[in-house]
Design a protein around this motif. Structure first.
Motif, PDB file in Angstrom:
ATOM      1  N   ARG A  48      28.879  14.248  47.546  1.00 49.34           N
ATOM      2  CA  ARG A  48      28.888  14.028  46.094  1.00 49.34           C
ATOM      3  C   ARG A  48      28.191  12.720  45.731  1.00 49.34           C
ATOM      4  NH1 ARG A  48      33.845  16.647  46.502  1.00 49.34           N
ATOM      5  NH2 ARG A  48      34.991  14.744  46.921  1.00 49.34           N
ATOM      6  N   ASN A  49      28.456  11.663  46.493  1.00 48.83           N
ATOM      7  CA  ASN A  49      27.823  10.371  46.229  1.00 48.83           C
ATOM      8  C   ASN A  49      26.314  10.447  46.408  1.00 48.83           C
ATOM      9  OD1 ASN A  49      30.278   9.195  45.640  1.00 48.83           O
ATOM     10  ND2 ASN A  49      30.560   8.345  47.684  1.00 48.83           N
ATOM     11  N   ALA A  50      25.879  11.172  47.425  1.00 47.37           N
ATOM     12  CA  ALA A  50      24.438  11.309  47.656  1.00 47.37           C
ATOM     13  C   ALA A  50      23.781  12.027  46.481  1.00 47.37           C
ATOM     14  CB  ALA A  50      24.176  12.057  48.957  1.00 47.37           C
ATOM     15  N   TRP A  51      24.421  13.087  45.988  1.00 42.05           N
ATOM     16  CA  TRP A  51      23.864  13.807  44.836  1.00 42.05           C
ATOM     17  C   TRP A  51      23.866  12.940  43.592  1.00 42.05           C
ATOM     18  CZ3 TRP A  51      20.792  17.710  44.662  1.00 42.05           C
ATOM     19  CH2 TRP A  51      20.804  18.658  45.689  1.00 42.05           C
ATOM     20  N   THR A  52      24.939  12.202  43.380  1.00 42.47           N
ATOM     21  CA  THR A  52      25.017  11.311  42.222  1.00 42.47           C
ATOM     22  C   THR A  52      23.916  10.257  42.293  1.00 42.47           C
ATOM     23  OG1 THR A  52      27.403  11.641  42.080  1.00 42.47           O
ATOM     24  CG2 THR A  52      26.512   9.716  40.966  1.00 42.47           C
ATOM     25  N   ASP A  53      23.734   9.667  43.463  1.00 45.54           N
ATOM     26  CA  ASP A  53      22.669   8.677  43.645  1.00 45.54           C
ATOM     27  C   ASP A  53      21.303   9.288  43.377  1.00 45.54           C
ATOM     28  OD1 ASP A  53      24.641   6.887  44.316  1.00 45.54           O
ATOM     29  OD2 ASP A  53      24.196   6.898  46.473  1.00 45.54           O
ATOM     30  N   TRP A  54      21.083  10.497  43.878  1.00 45.25           N
ATOM     31  CA  TRP A  54      19.792  11.159  43.696  1.00 45.25           C
ATOM     32  C   TRP A  54      19.546  11.451  42.217  1.00 45.25           C
ATOM     33  CZ3 TRP A  54      18.223  16.015  41.943  1.00 45.25           C
ATOM     34  CH2 TRP A  54      16.879  16.325  42.177  1.00 45.25           C
ATOM     35  N   ILE A  55      20.569  11.937  41.528  1.00 45.60           N
ATOM     36  CA  ILE A  55      20.432  12.244  40.101  1.00 45.60           C
ATOM     37  C   ILE A  55      20.132  10.979  39.310  1.00 45.60           C
ATOM     38  CG2 ILE A  55      21.715  12.986  38.047  1.00 45.60           C
ATOM     39  CD1 ILE A  55      23.103  15.051  39.926  1.00 45.60           C
ATOM     40  N   GLU A  56      20.856   9.912  39.619  1.00 48.49           N
ATOM     41  CA  GLU A  56      20.613   8.639  38.931  1.00 48.49           C
ATOM     42  C   GLU A  56      19.203   8.129  39.204  1.00 48.49           C
ATOM     43  OE1 GLU A  56      23.698   5.965  40.120  1.00 48.49           O
ATOM     44  OE2 GLU A  56      25.228   7.015  38.952  1.00 48.49           O
ATOM     45  N   CYS A  57      18.769   8.259  40.434  1.00 46.23           N
ATOM     46  CA  CYS A  57      17.432   7.796  40.816  1.00 46.23           C
ATOM     47  C   CYS A  57      16.359   8.586  40.065  1.00 46.23           C
ATOM     48  CB  CYS A  57      17.254   7.935  42.325  1.00 46.23           C
ATOM     49  SG  CYS A  57      15.646   7.390  42.915  1.00 46.23           S
ATOM     50  N   THR A  58      16.507   9.905  40.016  1.00 48.46           N
ATOM     51  CA  THR A  58      15.492  10.716  39.338  1.00 48.46           C
ATOM     52  C   THR A  58      15.520  10.487  37.834  1.00 48.46           C
ATOM     53  OG1 THR A  58      16.973  12.629  39.278  1.00 48.46           O
ATOM     54  CG2 THR A  58      15.397  12.502  41.099  1.00 48.46           C
ATOM     55  N   SER A  59      16.694  10.307  37.258  1.00 50.04           N
ATOM     56  CA  SER A  59      16.740  10.075  35.809  1.00 50.04           C
ATOM     57  C   SER A  59      16.192   8.691  35.476  1.00 50.04           C
ATOM     58  CB  SER A  59      18.156  10.240  35.269  1.00 50.04           C
ATOM     59  OG  SER A  59      19.012   9.261  35.783  1.00 50.04           O
ATOM     60  N   ASN A  60      16.395   7.703  36.352  1.00 51.57           N
ATOM     61  CA  ASN A  60      15.818   6.385  36.138  1.00 51.57           C
ATOM     62  C   ASN A  60      14.313   6.412  36.239  1.00 51.57           C
ATOM     63  OD1 ASN A  60      18.304   5.224  35.689  1.00 51.57           O
ATOM     64  ND2 ASN A  60      18.528   4.472  37.772  1.00 51.57           N
ATOM     65  N   SER A  61      13.785   7.190  37.166  1.00 50.08           N
ATOM     66  CA  SER A  61      12.327   7.243  37.322  1.00 50.08           C
ATOM     67  C   SER A  61      11.692   7.959  36.138  1.00 50.08           C
ATOM     68  CB  SER A  61      11.933   7.925  38.631  1.00 50.08           C
ATOM     69  OG  SER A  61      12.304   9.278  38.622  1.00 50.08           O
ATOM     70  N   GLU A  62      12.399   8.909  35.524  1.00 50.03           N
ATOM     71  CA  GLU A  62      11.891   9.598  34.338  1.00 50.03           C
ATOM     72  C   GLU A  62      11.890   8.660  33.141  1.00 50.03           C
ATOM     73  OE1 GLU A  62      14.297  13.056  33.847  1.00 50.03           O
ATOM     74  OE2 GLU A  62      13.434  14.066  35.581  1.00 50.03           O
ATOM     75  N   ASN A  63      12.860   7.778  33.066  1.00 48.50           N
ATOM     76  CA  ASN A  63      12.931   6.818  31.960  1.00 48.50           C
ATOM     77  C   ASN A  63      11.839   5.767  32.045  1.00 48.50           C
ATOM     78  OD1 ASN A  63      15.169   8.123  30.922  1.00 48.50           O
ATOM     79  ND2 ASN A  63      16.627   6.772  31.925  1.00 48.50           N
ATOM     80  N   ILE A  64      11.396   5.462  33.253  1.00 46.76           N
ATOM     81  CA  ILE A  64      10.345   4.466  33.456  1.00 46.76           C
ATOM     82  C   ILE A  64       9.018   4.986  32.918  1.00 46.76           C
ATOM     83  CG2 ILE A  64       9.009   3.227  35.185  1.00 46.76           C
ATOM     84  CD1 ILE A  64      11.596   3.062  36.849  1.00 46.76           C
ATOM     85  N   GLU A  65       8.769   6.258  33.104  1.00 48.73           N
ATOM     86  CA  GLU A  65       7.497   6.846  32.662  1.00 48.73           C
ATOM     87  C   GLU A  65       7.531   6.976  31.195  1.00 48.73           C
ATOM     88  OE1 GLU A  65       7.127  10.548  34.703  1.00 48.73           O
ATOM     89  OE2 GLU A  65       7.152   9.585  36.635  1.00 48.73           O
TER      90      GLU A  65
END
Length: 90
Positions: free
Chosen positions: A73-90
């Protein structure tokens, strides 16, 4: 000259890290743990394990299963946060 002398140490550390990763994968792989729980239940039902031994081992494997699911669960949460952060940067 010194980097060449440190190469064996770096190689040893890299190897140790790979062994640790593989051990963690074995210890916390949900599929492996589920198989072990099933094998334990079959052994108990076939009379190969005493109730006390079954209870002890089952409790240990169940605890490991819960830890593995939490890591998942933590790995998925980290991955989701990482991908949503990278989308916000663009």
């Amino acid at each position: 000259m010194i980097p060449i002398l440190l190469f064996p140490l770096k190689l040893l550390l890299m190897t140790a890290e790979k062994v640790k990763e593989e051990a963690d994968r074995e210890l916390y792989d949900v599929g492996i743990i589920q198989k072990r729980l099933l094998m334990l239940e079959v052994s108990y039902e076939n009379g190969e394990l005493a109730k006390e031994e079954f209870d002890q081992q089952y409790s240990q494997w169940l605890s490991r299963y819960e830890d593995a699911r939490e890591k998942e669960r933590n790995a998925w949460t980290d991955w989701i946060e990482c991908t949503s952060n990278s989308e916000n940067i663009e």
